[in-house]
Design a protein around this motif. Sequence first.
Motif, PDB file in Angstrom:
ATOM      1  N   ARG A 221      20.930  37.576  41.386  1.00 10.37           N
ATOM      2  CA  ARG A 221      21.480  36.266  41.042  1.00 10.37           C
ATOM      3  C   ARG A 221      23.001  36.315  41.040  1.00 10.37           C
ATOM      4  NH1 ARG A 221      18.470  32.091  38.499  1.00 10.37           N
ATOM      5  NH2 ARG A 221      16.283  32.622  38.657  1.00 10.37           N
ATOM      6  N   VAL A 222      23.624  35.133  41.204  1.00 11.81           N
ATOM      7  CA  VAL A 222      25.068  35.042  41.047  1.00 11.81           C
ATOM      8  C   VAL A 222      25.332  34.637  39.607  1.00 11.81           C
ATOM      9  CG1 VAL A 222      27.143  33.762  41.711  1.00 11.81           C
ATOM     10  CG2 VAL A 222      25.517  34.484  43.462  1.00 11.81           C
ATOM     11  N   ARG A 223      26.034  35.494  38.877  1.00  9.31           N
ATOM     12  CA  ARG A 223      26.309  35.187  37.466  1.00  9.31           C
ATOM     13  C   ARG A 223      27.465  34.218  37.324  1.00  9.31           C
ATOM     14  NH1 ARG A 223      23.932  37.980  33.344  1.00  9.31           N
ATOM     15  NH2 ARG A 223      22.375  39.398  34.160  1.00  9.31           N
ATOM     16  N   GLN A 224      28.464  34.371  38.219  1.00  9.05           N
ATOM     17  CA  GLN A 224      29.636  33.494  38.140  1.00  9.05           C
ATOM     18  C   GLN A 224      30.355  33.547  39.469  1.00  9.05           C
ATOM     19  OE1 GLN A 224      32.426  34.528  35.027  1.00  9.05           O
ATOM     20  NE2 GLN A 224      33.528  32.586  35.200  1.00  9.05           N
ATOM     21  N   ILE A 225      30.969  32.429  39.837  1.00 13.37           N
ATOM     22  CA  ILE A 225      31.797  32.430  41.032  1.00 13.37           C
ATOM     23  C   ILE A 225      33.115  31.752  40.677  1.00 13.37           C
ATOM     24  CG2 ILE A 225      30.516  30.416  41.905  1.00 13.37           C
ATOM     25  CD1 ILE A 225      31.178  31.467  44.736  1.00 13.37           C
ATOM     26  N   GLY A 226      34.214  32.413  41.015  1.00 10.55           N
ATOM     27  CA  GLY A 226      35.513  31.855  40.659  1.00 10.55           C
ATOM     28  C   GLY A 226      36.635  32.728  41.183  1.00 10.55           C
ATOM     29  N   ALA A 227      37.871  32.256  41.047  1.00  4.64           N
ATOM     30  CA  ALA A 227      39.044  33.028  41.429  1.00  4.64           C
ATOM     31  C   ALA A 227      39.084  34.293  40.565  1.00  4.64           C
ATOM     32  CB  ALA A 227      40.298  32.197  41.213  1.00  4.64           C
ATOM     33  N   PRO A 228      39.736  35.369  41.068  1.00  3.09           N
ATOM     34  CA  PRO A 228      39.797  36.607  40.283  1.00  3.09           C
ATOM     35  C   PRO A 228      40.262  36.367  38.846  1.00  3.09           C
ATOM     36  CG  PRO A 228      40.658  37.019  42.471  1.00  3.09           C
ATOM     37  CD  PRO A 228      40.346  35.546  42.402  1.00  3.09           C
ATOM     38  N   VAL A 229      41.298  35.551  38.667  1.00  2.56           N
ATOM     39  CA  VAL A 229      41.807  35.312  37.314  1.00  2.56           C
ATOM     40  C   VAL A 229      40.773  34.575  36.454  1.00  2.56           C
ATOM     41  CG1 VAL A 229      43.027  33.219  38.039  1.00  2.56           C
ATOM     42  CG2 VAL A 229      43.767  34.410  35.985  1.00  2.56           C
ATOM     43  N   GLU A 230      39.961  33.732  37.054  1.00  2.00           N
ATOM     44  CA  GLU A 230      38.937  33.001  36.289  1.00  2.00           C
ATOM     45  C   GLU A 230      37.830  33.934  35.792  1.00  2.00           C
ATOM     46  OE1 GLU A 230      39.488  28.829  38.782  1.00  2.00           O
ATOM     47  OE2 GLU A 230      37.568  29.875  38.821  1.00  2.00           O
ATOM     48  N   VAL A 231      37.302  34.773  36.691  1.00  2.00           N
ATOM     49  CA  VAL A 231      36.211  35.642  36.244  1.00  2.00           C
ATOM     50  C   VAL A 231      36.728  36.684  35.247  1.00  2.00           C
ATOM     51  CG1 VAL A 231      34.711  35.303  38.247  1.00  2.00           C
ATOM     52  CG2 VAL A 231      36.361  37.159  38.276  1.00  2.00           C
ATOM     53  N   TYR A 232      38.004  37.016  35.338  1.00  2.00           N
ATOM     54  CA  TYR A 232      38.584  37.983  34.400  1.00  2.00           C
ATOM     55  C   TYR A 232      38.848  37.342  33.031  1.00  2.00           C
ATOM     56  CZ  TYR A 232      41.528  41.720  32.582  1.00  2.00           C
ATOM     57  OH  TYR A 232      42.042  42.727  31.807  1.00  2.00           O
ATOM     58  N   ASP A 233      39.514  36.196  33.038  1.00  2.00           N
ATOM     59  CA  ASP A 233      39.917  35.558  31.780  1.00  2.00           C
ATOM     60  C   ASP A 233      38.793  34.769  31.123  1.00  2.00           C
ATOM     61  OD1 ASP A 233      42.448  36.433  31.608  1.00  2.00           O
ATOM     62  OD2 ASP A 233      43.399  34.638  32.448  1.00  2.00           O
ATOM     63  N   ASP A 234      37.933  34.240  31.934  1.00  2.00           N
ATOM     64  CA  ASP A 234      36.930  33.321  31.421  1.00  2.00           C
ATOM     65  C   ASP A 234      35.530  33.682  31.900  1.00  2.00           C
ATOM     66  OD1 ASP A 234      37.424  31.278  29.626  1.00  2.00           O
ATOM     67  OD2 ASP A 234      38.735  30.250  31.048  1.00  2.00           O
ATOM     68  N   PRO A 235      35.066  34.884  31.573  1.00  2.00           N
ATOM     69  CA  PRO A 235      33.741  35.292  32.055  1.00  2.00           C
ATOM     70  C   PRO A 235      32.638  34.387  31.495  1.00  2.00           C
ATOM     71  CG  PRO A 235      34.555  36.835  30.399  1.00  2.00           C
ATOM     72  CD  PRO A 235      35.687  35.902  30.710  1.00  2.00           C
ATOM     73  N   ALA A 236      31.651  34.097  32.364  1.00  4.96           N
ATOM     74  CA  ALA A 236      30.588  33.169  31.971  1.00  4.96           C
ATOM     75  C   ALA A 236      29.548  33.823  31.072  1.00  4.96           C
ATOM     76  CB  ALA A 236      29.906  32.609  33.224  1.00  4.96           C
ATOM     77  N   ASP A 237      29.452  35.147  31.130  1.00  5.40           N
ATOM     78  CA  ASP A 237      28.483  35.831  30.269  1.00  5.40           C
ATOM     79  C   ASP A 237      28.924  37.270  30.015  1.00  5.40           C
ATOM     80  OD1 ASP A 237      27.831  37.279  32.546  1.00  5.40           O
ATOM     81  OD2 ASP A 237      26.057  36.101  33.001  1.00  5.40           O
ATOM     82  N   THR A 238      28.155  37.987  29.210  1.00  5.49           N
ATOM     83  CA  THR A 238      28.565  39.344  28.828  1.00  5.49           C
ATOM     84  C   THR A 238      28.486  40.302  30.013  1.00  5.49           C
ATOM     85  OG1 THR A 238      26.328  39.701  28.006  1.00  5.49           O
ATOM     86  CG2 THR A 238      28.010  39.161  26.375  1.00  5.49           C
ATOM     87  N   PHE A 239      27.619  40.001  30.995  1.00  2.10           N
ATOM     88  CA  PHE A 239      27.573  40.883  32.167  1.00  2.10           C
ATOM     89  C   PHE A 239      28.913  40.855  32.898  1.00  2.10           C
ATOM     90  CE2 PHE A 239      27.174  41.697  36.643  1.00  2.10           C
ATOM     91  CZ  PHE A 239      26.584  42.941  36.627  1.00  2.10           C
ATOM     92  N   VAL A 240      29.403  39.653  33.191  1.00  9.98           N
ATOM     93  CA  VAL A 240      30.681  39.507  33.904  1.00  9.98           C
ATOM     94  C   VAL A 240      31.819  40.083  33.047  1.00  9.98           C
ATOM     95  CG1 VAL A 240      32.303  37.882  34.955  1.00  9.98           C
ATOM     96  CG2 VAL A 240      29.841  37.479  35.154  1.00  9.98           C
TER      97      VAL A 240
END
Length: 345
Positions: free
Chosen positions: A213-232
Amino acid sequence: MATVEVRHLQKHFDGGRVRAIDEIDLATGEGEYLVLLGPSGCGKTTLLRTIAGLEEPTAGDVLIGGRVVTGLPPRARRIAMVFQSYALYPHKTVLANIVFPLRAARVAVGEREERARKAAEMLDIGHLLDRKPRQLSGGERQRVALARALVREPAVFLLDEPLSNLDAKLRASARDELKRFQQRVGVTTMYVTHDQSEAMGLGERIAVMSAGRVRQIGAPVEVYDDPADTFVATFIGSPPMNLVPRGEVLVGFRPEHLLPEENVTGDRITVALDVQRMEYLSGDRHVYGTVQLGDHPTRVIARLPATVDTPIAVGEQHDFAIAVDRLRFFDERTGQRTDPLRVGS
Ligand code: ATP
């Protein structure tokens, strides 16, 4: 150029026992560089192979340039795929290697060489056309493989860990080169890696995958600063985000945001850190210890830049703080974010 999209895509193996792609919805922008990042076995290669038409999906559709291509053979998809183990023909020259797919595609003889030279120029290997693969460095061979893919003028590039055969130094320069090359040709590219620094450096957006599954999709700064879940939150970042239980919630904060109290101004929470170990890494101090926000102590890591010179001693307790706007909250049971993400992705 073309966009790539997958809708409700599933790919199962062994009669459904292995759900390599559990369910994925994903769309690239026109000319976008999208990186698929995830641990080994999360389904990255299977996703690329399904998009390329090398695997039939169990369910769902693949669209290229807005057109459904599910069921069409690979050659009808205008896709070029470069795998981790690209095989060049050892007895052919670089030029003959690059020309080869055009012969197979029955492109007129006069046109073949011109297109091959153009692709070679674009990858700065124009001066190597008469050499054999064994006379090239690993990085140059890599570029021959890319030129051979490029010469077919694909609408989409699918790259599966194309740098994994290179040593660390060459990898860094090849990564730079790949990025510049993609900017120049502007072809929509999907790039698979399990290396987060490669993903952060290369991707316009990153799709973080786990277990099909895709847990999150976003710009590098988004997935780093604002992770959608504990996996990310814990897959991205080195050291990963700290997660400290407090009741039903996990309180998350990055190591660089846990600092000796006097370094944090404005709204903040303070915690007592029992310091157990320290490491010096590239000028930063990594401080390992435990804090307690809820019922029991939890191990955390603080990363102090060289500009923070507060004396810290192993075996002692120090007051640390975290700015409130750096805190992220996750449901302890599901791992999902409970405070709103600040970016739309
Ligand atoms: P890596 O980074 O190790 O290459 P990946 O994320 O690319 O991993 P895939 O190769 O897509 O992962 O594999 C996803 C899952 O599907 C794995 O559990 C793998 O064992 C399984 N799988 C892949 N191909 C097949 C196949 N042909 N038959 C059965 N299972 C398969």
